[in-house]
Write a protein that holds these residues in place. Sequence first.
Motif, PDB file in Angstrom:
ATOM      1  N   LEU A 253       0.826  -1.208   0.000  1.00 32.72           N
ATOM      2  CA  LEU A 253       0.000   0.000   0.000  1.00 32.72           C
ATOM      3  C   LEU A 253       0.857   1.254   0.000  1.00 32.72           C
ATOM      4  N   SER A 254       2.011   1.200   0.670  1.00 27.53           N
ATOM      5  CA  SER A 254       2.895   2.373   0.692  1.00 27.53           C
ATOM      6  C   SER A 254       3.470   2.669  -0.691  1.00 27.53           C
ATOM      7  N   LYS A 255       3.518   1.646  -1.553  1.00 32.06           N
ATOM      8  CA  LYS A 255       4.050   1.835  -2.911  1.00 32.06           C
ATOM      9  C   LYS A 255       2.974   2.238  -3.909  1.00 32.06           C
ATOM     10  N   LYS A 256       1.723   2.362  -3.445  1.00 28.56           N
ATOM     11  CA  LYS A 256       0.631   2.690  -4.359  1.00 28.56           C
ATOM     12  C   LYS A 256       0.813   4.048  -5.042  1.00 28.56           C
ATOM     13  N   PRO A 257       1.189   5.136  -4.308  1.00 28.00           N
ATOM     14  CA  PRO A 257       1.386   6.426  -5.000  1.00 28.00           C
ATOM     15  C   PRO A 257       2.456   6.349  -6.088  1.00 28.00           C
ATOM     16  N   LYS A 258       3.555   5.662  -5.796  1.00 30.52           N
ATOM     17  CA  LYS A 258       4.620   5.547  -6.792  1.00 30.52           C
ATOM     18  C   LYS A 258       4.149   4.764  -8.012  1.00 30.52           C
ATOM     19  N   GLN A 261       2.010   7.001 -10.040  1.00 27.93           N
ATOM     20  CA  GLN A 261       2.846   7.957 -10.759  1.00 27.93           C
ATOM     21  C   GLN A 261       3.506   7.310 -11.974  1.00 27.93           C
ATOM     22  N   MET A 262       4.023   6.097 -11.791  1.00 30.29           N
ATOM     23  CA  MET A 262       4.642   5.392 -12.906  1.00 30.29           C
ATOM     24  C   MET A 262       3.611   5.039 -13.978  1.00 30.29           C
ATOM     25  N   ARG A 263       2.390   4.718 -13.558  1.00 28.13           N
ATOM     26  CA  ARG A 263       1.335   4.418 -14.523  1.00 28.13           C
ATOM     27  C   ARG A 263       1.009   5.641 -15.361  1.00 28.13           C
ATOM     28  N   GLY A 267       1.517   6.141 -19.363  1.00 30.99           N
ATOM     29  CA  GLY A 267       0.442   6.608 -20.233  1.00 30.99           C
ATOM     30  C   GLY A 267       0.885   7.771 -21.114  1.00 30.99           C
ATOM     31  N   GLU A 268       1.635   8.720 -20.528  1.00 33.00           N
ATOM     32  CA  GLU A 268       2.131   9.856 -21.305  1.00 33.00           C
ATOM     33  C   GLU A 268       3.100   9.387 -22.393  1.00 33.00           C
TER      34      GLU A 268
END
Length: 361
Positions: A253-258, A261-263, A267-268
């Motif tokens: 869960l702590s890695k969810k923001p990262k 962000q990588m997702r 996408g970009e």
Amino acid sequence: MNWLIGNKSKSTAQSQTNLQAHRTKQIDSLKKANLNPSEIIQNTEYRVTFRCGNNNIILVITLPPQFPQDPPTVTVEPLVNHPWVDTQGKLIGCPSLSSFTMHSSLGQITQSIIEEFRRSPPSLVSQGFNPGAPMQYPQPGPQPGAQGGPPGYPMYGGYNPYTSPSLPPQTVTAPTIPSSSSGPSVPDDELRVPDVFAAFPELKTKSLTELNGLLNEEDKILEMIQKMSEVSKMKEDREKLSNECIELAKENLSKKPKIQQMRQWVGEKNQLFERSREEFERDQEKLMSLSDTFHPTNIQTNMKVALMEAEEESEKIIDDFLNKKMEIDEFTQKFLQIRMQSHCRRAKEEKLNQLIHQSRF
């Protein structure tokens, strides 16, 4: 030469499409042969089960990536003794399979294998130890050499645990199962009767009446089981694994923001790739168009047209001079200019024609 590269990529894609069509046709022939194949991996692995004598035989058909250019691989399960099958279970003796080509029929080859097995039924390879052999344990009832004790309970070596609670329990070994000469031997420890009194020492002091009464008290039985060291250790291990799972979940869960962000970054980059791909395709089309426009044969054609125009223009100037529509000074100037232009174009056209024949465009 870029148009040659473009044509090569198109031919490669067409070749792959034709190969896929042949692959699908071969798979359809297997399905239409009334063999009821089971698809394990789509377009890659199939299993055909059939009855041969008293055994069920399975043919595992594996299709390589370049099938049907490359032949399929057929293995037999379980392992059997047959002239067509090697020691690893791979089918190597079938003539139609050995000479497989793109024009062969996978369904007909499979049918020929099944017919051969039914004509010459294979024998199963012995696996040594036979787990289906009956094991012999002491039977309920009075045993030879036993003295006293309630009827219907086994006596082990003259020892009755219900009438002799003060004697130490004995470990009795069940008869070992005879194994074949080629099979692995079974350790004696796996065939020993469980030592109940070592796990529950308090049972040694109880009488038969108390033991019979204990059978109906599930709560006491569960309490005794809960006190076992193995059960306690199992609880500790389960608690440890539960804590490790919780910690791992928190870390994930702590890695969810990262990850989000990588997702977003992926996408970009994907959008940038799509824009670049579209731009590349437009430039490639433009390049192909310009390549056709400036092809040497097209330039030669245009040069011939320009030469004919210059010839017509010079003839028109001569006609105008003969019809006294033009003065001699003007005629001389225009005629020399247009003839010079005509001769230059003719020289260029002849040189270009020579280059085309030498380069074989």
